[in-house]
Design a protein around this motif. Sequence first.
Motif, short mmCIF file in Angstrom:
data_model
loop_
_atom_site.label_atom_id
_atom_site.label_comp_id
_atom_site.label_asym_id
_atom_site.label_seq_id
_atom_site.Cartn_x
_atom_site.Cartn_y
_atom_site.Cartn_z
N LEU A 128 25.08 85.26 83.25
CA LEU A 128 26.73 85.21 83.72
C LEU A 128 26.62 86.49 84.52
O LEU A 128 27.45 86.63 85.34
CB LEU A 128 27.40 85.54 82.40
N GLU A 129 25.45 87.41 84.50
CA GLU A 129 25.70 88.56 85.67
C GLU A 129 25.04 88.14 86.96
O GLU A 129 25.50 88.79 87.98
CB GLU A 129 24.55 89.78 84.97
N ALA A 130 24.34 86.99 86.96
CA ALA A 130 23.97 86.51 88.22
C ALA A 130 25.09 86.45 89.18
O ALA A 130 26.09 85.85 88.61
CB ALA A 130 22.96 85.20 88.11
N LYS A 131 25.13 86.67 90.33
CA LYS A 131 25.93 86.67 91.53
C LYS A 131 26.48 84.97 91.53
O LYS A 131 27.40 84.87 92.03
CB LYS A 131 25.23 86.93 92.92
N GLU A 132 25.40 84.12 91.44
CA GLU A 132 25.95 82.81 91.58
C GLU A 132 26.38 82.04 90.39
O GLU A 132 26.85 80.96 90.48
CB GLU A 132 24.54 82.17 92.18
N SER A 133 26.65 82.87 89.34
CA SER A 133 27.23 82.44 88.29
C SER A 133 28.71 82.07 88.48
O SER A 133 29.71 83.31 88.56
CB SER A 133 26.95 83.12 87.01
N PHE A 134 29.36 81.01 88.65
CA PHE A 134 30.81 80.85 88.76
C PHE A 134 31.58 81.36 87.41
O PHE A 134 32.73 82.17 87.63
CB PHE A 134 31.03 79.60 89.16
N VAL A 135 31.11 81.13 86.38
CA VAL A 135 31.75 81.62 85.00
C VAL A 135 31.82 83.03 85.08
O VAL A 135 32.91 83.78 84.80
CB VAL A 135 31.24 80.86 83.90
N GLY A 136 30.88 83.61 85.22
CA GLY A 136 30.43 85.12 85.09
C GLY A 136 31.45 85.87 86.10
O GLY A 136 32.07 86.78 85.80
N ARG A 137 31.49 85.35 87.58
CA ARG A 137 32.47 86.02 88.37
C ARG A 137 33.72 85.81 88.09
O ARG A 137 34.74 86.68 88.34
CB ARG A 137 31.97 85.61 89.59
N TRP A 138 34.21 84.89 87.37
CA TRP A 138 35.51 84.52 87.10
C TRP A 138 35.92 85.40 85.93
O TRP A 138 36.91 85.93 85.92
CB TRP A 138 35.61 82.99 86.78
N MET A 139 35.02 85.43 85.06
CA MET A 139 35.20 86.41 83.83
C MET A 139 35.36 87.90 84.24
O MET A 139 35.71 88.65 83.16
CB MET A 139 33.94 86.21 82.68
N ASP A 140 34.90 88.16 85.37
CA ASP A 140 35.18 89.52 85.95
C ASP A 140 36.48 90.08 85.86
O ASP A 140 36.78 91.39 86.10
CB ASP A 140 34.23 89.47 87.41
N ILE A 141 37.25 88.86 85.98
CA ILE A 141 38.86 89.29 86.06
C ILE A 141 39.21 89.95 84.74
O ILE A 141 40.10 90.91 84.73
CB ILE A 141 39.75 87.93 86.14
N LEU A 142 38.47 89.57 83.59
CA LEU A 142 38.90 89.91 82.21
C LEU A 142 38.26 91.12 81.89
O LEU A 142 38.55 91.98 81.13
CB LEU A 142 38.92 88.85 81.29
N ARG A 143 37.03 91.54 82.53
CA ARG A 143 35.96 92.57 82.09
C ARG A 143 36.49 93.70 82.00
O ARG A 143 36.27 94.52 80.92
CB ARG A 143 35.06 92.53 83.22
N PRO A 144 37.61 94.25 82.71
CA PRO A 144 38.21 95.73 82.51
C PRO A 144 38.92 95.87 81.11
O PRO A 144 39.23 96.91 80.71
CB PRO A 144 39.25 95.84 83.74
N LYS A 145 39.41 94.61 80.63
CA LYS A 145 40.14 94.70 79.35
C LYS A 145 39.19 94.75 78.10
O LYS A 145 39.80 95.31 77.03
CB LYS A 145 40.77 93.41 79.34
N TYR A 146 37.92 94.94 78.43
CA TYR A 146 37.09 94.93 77.27
C TYR A 146 36.97 96.41 76.55
O TYR A 146 36.98 96.52 75.25
CB TYR A 146 35.54 94.63 77.90
#
Length: 216
Positions: A128-146
């Motif tokens: 999911l950390e891979a740049k080409e992961s659509f899911v990973g980049r989408w979940m970056d929106i939530l990441r600060p809330k961790y």
Amino acid sequence: MDFAKPLPGYLVQRYQGWKATTYAENQGWYRRLATEGQRPRAMVISCCDSRVHVTSIFGADQGEFFIHRNIANLVPPYAPDGDHHGTSATVEYAVSVLKVSHLMVLGHSQCGGVQGCIDMCKGHAPELEAKESFVGRWMDILRPKYEQVADISDEAEQASALERQSVLASLTNLMSFPFVSEAVKDGSLSLHGLWTDIGAGGLEYYDPKAGRFVEV
């Protein structure tokens, strides 16, 4: 386009059953929707998860809800950069064109997208950390809330807490859209944060006075 195939037989049978019963008994309503257009009172932003059935939860009919679904029911911040923004476009249409009165963000239990965010934050999901992961980049929106849930030791409780944080993140980001904030301020639009427990059939809403989610 020979890669596109006919519908599976079981879906054809279900459609034919619907056409012969539900549609046949309500033809006038469907034709009215088609000719007069849609006038939904509310928009719902929910997760793509197949276990979350928005219309069933609220007993809604066709034409009642304007629904948008994505991974983890997230809304990105307002960013008019010329790129493709499916969620933002849907919000714009609902608020500016359809003039919905209510905009609900519905999170849910056992959310795979939220768990993916947790795994990324813990370093357990290199894919999911891979740049080409659509899911990973989408979940970056939530990441600060961790950071809000990082100290919760119980994994199930941590996931449940971050699921609710995903709802709050979306509500916050919605207010970054000028047309949303203006509608909220003039009283023509209200925002609502919801979370549903799939197994228990429970529903919670965010109470700003209590500063937490409470049962409906």
